[in-house]
Design an enzyme around this catalytic site. Structure first.
Site, PDB file in Angstrom:
ATOM      1  N   SER A  59       0.854  -1.197   0.000  1.00  0.00           N
ATOM      2  CA  SER A  59       0.000   0.000   0.000  1.00  0.00           C
ATOM      3  C   SER A  59       0.887   1.243   0.000  1.00  0.00           C
ATOM      4  O   SER A  59       2.109   1.149   0.189  1.00  0.00           O
ATOM      5  CB  SER A  59      -0.870   0.017   1.252  1.00  0.00           C
ATOM      6  OG  SER A  59      -0.043   0.252   2.388  1.00  0.00           O
ATOM      7  N   ASP A  96      -1.292  -1.805  -4.020  1.00  0.00           N
ATOM      8  CA  ASP A  96      -2.639  -1.774  -3.445  1.00  0.00           C
ATOM      9  C   ASP A  96      -3.104  -0.315  -3.336  1.00  0.00           C
ATOM     10  O   ASP A  96      -2.380   0.533  -2.797  1.00  0.00           O
ATOM     11  CB  ASP A  96      -2.541  -2.413  -2.040  1.00  0.00           C
ATOM     12  CG  ASP A  96      -3.880  -2.723  -1.430  1.00  0.00           C
ATOM     13  OD1 ASP A  96      -4.865  -2.898  -2.172  1.00  0.00           O
ATOM     14  OD2 ASP A  96      -3.946  -2.811  -0.177  1.00  0.00           O
ATOM     15  N   GLY A 193     -10.220  -2.570   7.602  1.00  0.00           N
ATOM     16  CA  GLY A 193      -9.930  -2.421   9.025  1.00  0.00           C
ATOM     17  C   GLY A 193     -10.571  -3.485   9.891  1.00  0.00           C
ATOM     18  O   GLY A 193     -11.137  -4.469   9.404  1.00  0.00           O
ATOM     19  N   SER A 238     -10.923  -9.242   5.743  1.00  0.00           N
ATOM     20  CA  SER A 238     -10.465  -9.900   6.977  1.00  0.00           C
ATOM     21  C   SER A 238     -11.674 -10.355   7.785  1.00  0.00           C
ATOM     22  O   SER A 238     -12.720  -9.696   7.785  1.00  0.00           O
ATOM     23  CB  SER A 238      -9.616  -8.937   7.815  1.00  0.00           C
ATOM     24  OG  SER A 238      -8.300  -8.908   7.311  1.00  0.00           O
ATOM     25  N   ASP A 280      -5.475  -8.026   5.096  1.00  0.00           N
ATOM     26  CA  ASP A 280      -4.385  -7.317   5.760  1.00  0.00           C
ATOM     27  C   ASP A 280      -4.611  -7.307   7.276  1.00  0.00           C
ATOM     28  O   ASP A 280      -3.762  -7.750   8.053  1.00  0.00           O
ATOM     29  CB  ASP A 280      -4.303  -5.880   5.217  1.00  0.00           C
ATOM     30  CG  ASP A 280      -3.105  -5.121   5.749  1.00  0.00           C
ATOM     31  OD1 ASP A 280      -2.291  -5.709   6.481  1.00  0.00           O
ATOM     32  OD2 ASP A 280      -2.964  -3.921   5.443  1.00  0.00           O
ATOM     33  N   SER A 281      -5.780  -6.839   7.701  1.00  0.00           N
ATOM     34  CA  SER A 281      -6.022  -6.640   9.141  1.00  0.00           C
ATOM     35  C   SER A 281      -5.843  -7.920   9.949  1.00  0.00           C
ATOM     36  O   SER A 281      -5.306  -7.885  11.067  1.00  0.00           O
ATOM     37  CB  SER A 281      -7.433  -6.087   9.365  1.00  0.00           C
ATOM     38  OG  SER A 281      -7.557  -4.821   8.766  1.00  0.00           O
TER      39      SER A 281
END
Ligand code: G3H
Ligand code: 13P
Ligand code: ZN
Length: 333
Positions: A59, A96, A193, A238, A280-281
């Site tokens: 990112s 990303d 998130g 996630s 990711d999270s």
């Protein structure tokens, strides 16, 4: 003078062939973000062990943190390590949430094999113009491009969206046709998130775990009808694994009411035209949970390997689980 580097010279691949295989095989390719050594080691070792194709993605935040050149060299090292270990898994290095032509060009010129141009916060016509500009450049070098239509709620780098705007199925044919993108990220209820839903939006199951409203599979089906066989991407995927939230809270953290996308919803999406699932999270949570636990239980520890090593091992196990049971990419390399 700066010389351009083509991803093929780094042993990377673009996303074209792996998406075709994923579409035909009814699974998705996992896309894991990384910004440090332990994350990248965990991702690559897990994908080697589960024999999965993988997209490693960077990112803008990761670029700021670790430096784009450093990250690209790490990706090159990851490919070499995989080959030394006797694995031929396909590895894509992806940008990303690129937000400008210049950033995408810089990644393409420096060895990335795939880029996302996220014009979803612009007007429809501006999104098309920006995305097409990136596609026209990227395709000269065989680099694949992901576009986005619709807005996810939550935080995308520095852009915060209060509410999601679902992708409009009636726009996708026009968008894909006019831009030439190779894949399309859509908004059907996921978000970025660890706080994807408010508790009041959810019901509770027998174990007391929050169950959020289902993804909008009706919109996904309509998009598939409009674009048969076209690779679709899900961001914000996630699951916010309750085990890690509990560990973090037990060992001194404070993450209340963190809620993600249930695994069965993602498994269902992976069987459809969704060919790429971004995670990711969950990796961040796994690392944080283990680091907190190890430091609490070993107050004398000060060698980063003593806590980052176990965190890396946990992340590796989590990724193997995701590949096998969530995205379904295990044994598909
Ligand atoms: O979509 C966002 C990714 O999770 C990357 O997050 O911008 O904090 O690195 P970041
Ligand atoms: P999560 O925050 O759900 O892991 O989503 C990551 C993502 O979409 C990266 O682009
Ligand atoms: Zn994203």
């Amino acid at each position: 003078m700066v010389t351009n580097i083509n991803y093929k010279d780094l042993g990377l691949v673009n996303s074209k062939e792996i998406f075709e295989k994923a579409m035909a095989g009814g699974y998705a390719v996992p896309a894991y973000n990384f910004n440090n050594l332990e994350q990248l080691q965990a991702v690559i070792l897990a994908c080697i062990e589960s024999n999965s194709p993988v997209i490693i993605q960077v990112s803008q935040g990761a670029r700021k943190y670790a430096n784009q050149t450093m990250l690209r060299h790490m990706a090159k090292g990851a490919v070499e390590m995989a080959r030394e270990l006797g694995s031929e898994i396909p590895i894509v290095l992806h940008l990303d949430h690129g937000d400008t032509f210049e950033l995408c060009k810089s990644c393409i010129d420096s060895g990335f094999s795939s880029v996302m141009i996220d014009g979803s916060h612009h007007s429809y016509e501006d999104n098309i113009a920006l995305t097409k500009q990136v596609v026209d450049y990227a395709h000269q070098f065989d680099v694949t491009v992901e576009g986005e239509l619709g807005v996810l709620a939550g935080i995308e780098d520095d852009v915060v969206a209060e509410k999601s705007t679902y992708t409009k199925p009636e726009e996708v044919v026009d968008f894909v046709g006019r831009t030439g993108v190779d894949s399309l990220a859509i908004s059907i209820g996921t978000s970025h998130g660890a706080f994807k839903f408010k508790p009041e939006q959810c019901t509770k199951n027998e174990e007391g775990v929050f169950v959020p409203p289902p993804l909008r599979f009706d919109i996904l089906e309509e998009i598939e009808k409009q674009l048969p066989g076209f690779p679709i991407v899900l961001h914000g995927s996630s699951s916010v694994v309750p085990k890690y939230i509990d560990m973090i809270n037990e060992y001194g953290g404070q993450l209340d009411s963190a809620i993600g996308i249930p695994e069965d919803q993602l498994r269902k999406a992976a069987k459809s035209a969704v060919c790429k699932i971004n995670i990711d999270s969950d990796g961040r949570l796994a690392i944080t949970a283990v680091v907190r636990k190890v430091l609490k239980e070993n107050p004398e520890a000060f060698d980063p390997r003593k806590y980052l090593g176990p965190a890396r091992d946990e992340l590796k196990e989590l990724i193997i689980h995701k590949n096998k049971n969530v995205v379904g990419s295990a044994d598909q390399a």
